[in-house]
Scaffold this motif. Structure first.
Motif, PDB file in Angstrom:
ATOM      1  N   ASP A 181       0.659  -1.256   0.168  1.00  0.00           N
ATOM      2  CA  ASP A 181      -0.064   0.004   0.237  1.00  0.00           C
ATOM      3  C   ASP A 181       1.142   1.504  -0.118  1.00  0.00           C
ATOM      4  N   SER A 182       1.837   1.454  -0.538  1.00  0.00           N
ATOM      5  CA  SER A 182       2.807   2.010  -0.812  1.00  0.00           C
ATOM      6  C   SER A 182       2.928   3.002  -2.570  1.00  0.00           C
ATOM      7  N   LEU A 183       3.525   4.568  -2.195  1.00  0.00           N
ATOM      8  CA  LEU A 183       3.743   4.737  -3.399  1.00  0.00           C
ATOM      9  C   LEU A 183       5.348   5.496  -3.662  1.00  0.00           C
ATOM     10  N   ALA A 184       4.992   5.070  -4.922  1.00  0.00           N
ATOM     11  CA  ALA A 184       7.034   6.009  -5.224  1.00  0.00           C
ATOM     12  C   ALA A 184       6.390   6.447  -6.836  1.00  0.00           C
ATOM     13  N   GLU A 185       6.937   8.216  -6.876  1.00  0.00           N
ATOM     14  CA  GLU A 185       6.726   8.492  -7.907  1.00  0.00           C
ATOM     15  C   GLU A 185       7.661   9.736  -8.120  1.00  0.00           C
ATOM     16  N   PHE A 186       8.043   9.604  -8.933  1.00  0.00           N
ATOM     17  CA  PHE A 186       8.777  10.991  -9.429  1.00  0.00           C
ATOM     18  C   PHE A 186      10.719  10.903  -9.322  1.00  0.00           C
ATOM     19  N   ASN A 187      10.858   9.373  -8.869  1.00  0.00           N
ATOM     20  CA  ASN A 187      11.655   9.870  -8.951  1.00  0.00           C
ATOM     21  C   ASN A 187      12.594   8.780 -10.274  1.00  0.00           C
ATOM     22  N   VAL A 188      13.641   8.186  -9.954  1.00  0.00           N
ATOM     23  CA  VAL A 188      14.285   7.530 -11.020  1.00  0.00           C
ATOM     24  C   VAL A 188      13.650   6.314 -10.946  1.00  0.00           C
ATOM     25  N   ALA A 189      13.936   5.720  -9.553  1.00  0.00           N
ATOM     26  CA  ALA A 189      13.402   4.022  -9.305  1.00  0.00           C
ATOM     27  C   ALA A 189      12.226   4.416  -9.372  1.00  0.00           C
ATOM     28  N   GLY A 190      11.852   3.224  -8.550  1.00  0.00           N
ATOM     29  CA  GLY A 190       9.826   3.104  -8.196  1.00  0.00           C
ATOM     30  C   GLY A 190      10.985   2.728  -6.431  1.00  0.00           C
TER      31      GLY A 190
END
Length: 202
Positions: free
Chosen positions: A189-198
């Motif tokens: 339930d986590s979000l990784a955005e606008f990073n080089v990798a998720g």
């Protein structure tokens, strides 16, 4: 030692409570002090993280705490809890060093309920910290993606029994959430955005 501390008027009084010989020299906080947390600097917060008793809780108030140096926690079984991702903000935009915002090297730690912004290095790093929980957190770089941002938002390494849940990371210069050299890892339930990798797990 401090078992349960709320950062604000009450916590500041507790920090000064023990005089020579361990006598209680603090006065009882007024109702106004209890209702309105005072401005907390990085030195006060770091002192609480050093002085908290094993099994204790450090509660962060609503509002923004400006941090100029990295923080560290090396006491087992501590919970560091904010009032919510949209209510408690640790602002590292004035950080002078290049290290992580918060380094955790103890076991059975829970960090939850706050947002960390604009660290010079990684956001929250835990090393050799077993049974650690990252919950209801945001780590972000407010200027958007940039190679000068910290590499990782949430970075547990050399650990076992890692739980990352309901965590958001934005703008890291490498992976938003990176769990390295660790065993028994759950990220949900986590979000990784606008990073080089998720999200990276190894």
């Amino acid at each position: 030692m401090l078992k349960h501390v709320l950062i604000g008027g009450t916590a500041l009084a507790m920090l000064s409570a023990c005089g020579p010989g361990g006598e209680d020299t603090a006065s009882t906080p007024t109702s106004d002090q209890q209702a309105a947390p005072q401005v907390v600097d990085a030195a006060t917060l770091q002192a609480l993280l050093i002085g908290v008793e094993e099994g204790g809780v450090v509660e962060l108030p609503e509002g923004t705490i400006e941090i100029v140096d990295g923080l560290s926690l090396d006491v087992n079984s501590v919970t560091l809890r904010g009032a919510g991702q949209d209510k408690t903000f640790l602002d590292f935009s004035g950080q002078t060093g290049a290290g992580e915002g918060l380094l955790i090297t103890s076991d059975d730690v829970i960090v939850e309920g706050f947002t960390m912004r604009d660290t010079k290095g990684d956001g929250i790093k835990s090393k050799g910290a077993d049974r650690i929980t990252y919950r209801d957190l945001t780590v972000e770089w407010t200027g958007g993606p940039d190679e000068s941002n910290g590499a990782y938002g949430v970075y547990p390494v050399e650990s076992s029994d890692v739980l990352v849940e309901r965590v958001t990371v934005r703008g890291a210069s490498d992976a938003g959430i990176y769990v390295g050299q660790s065993d028994n890892i759950v990220v949900r339930d986590s979000l990784a955005e606008f990073n080089v990798a998720g999200i990276e797990i190894e």
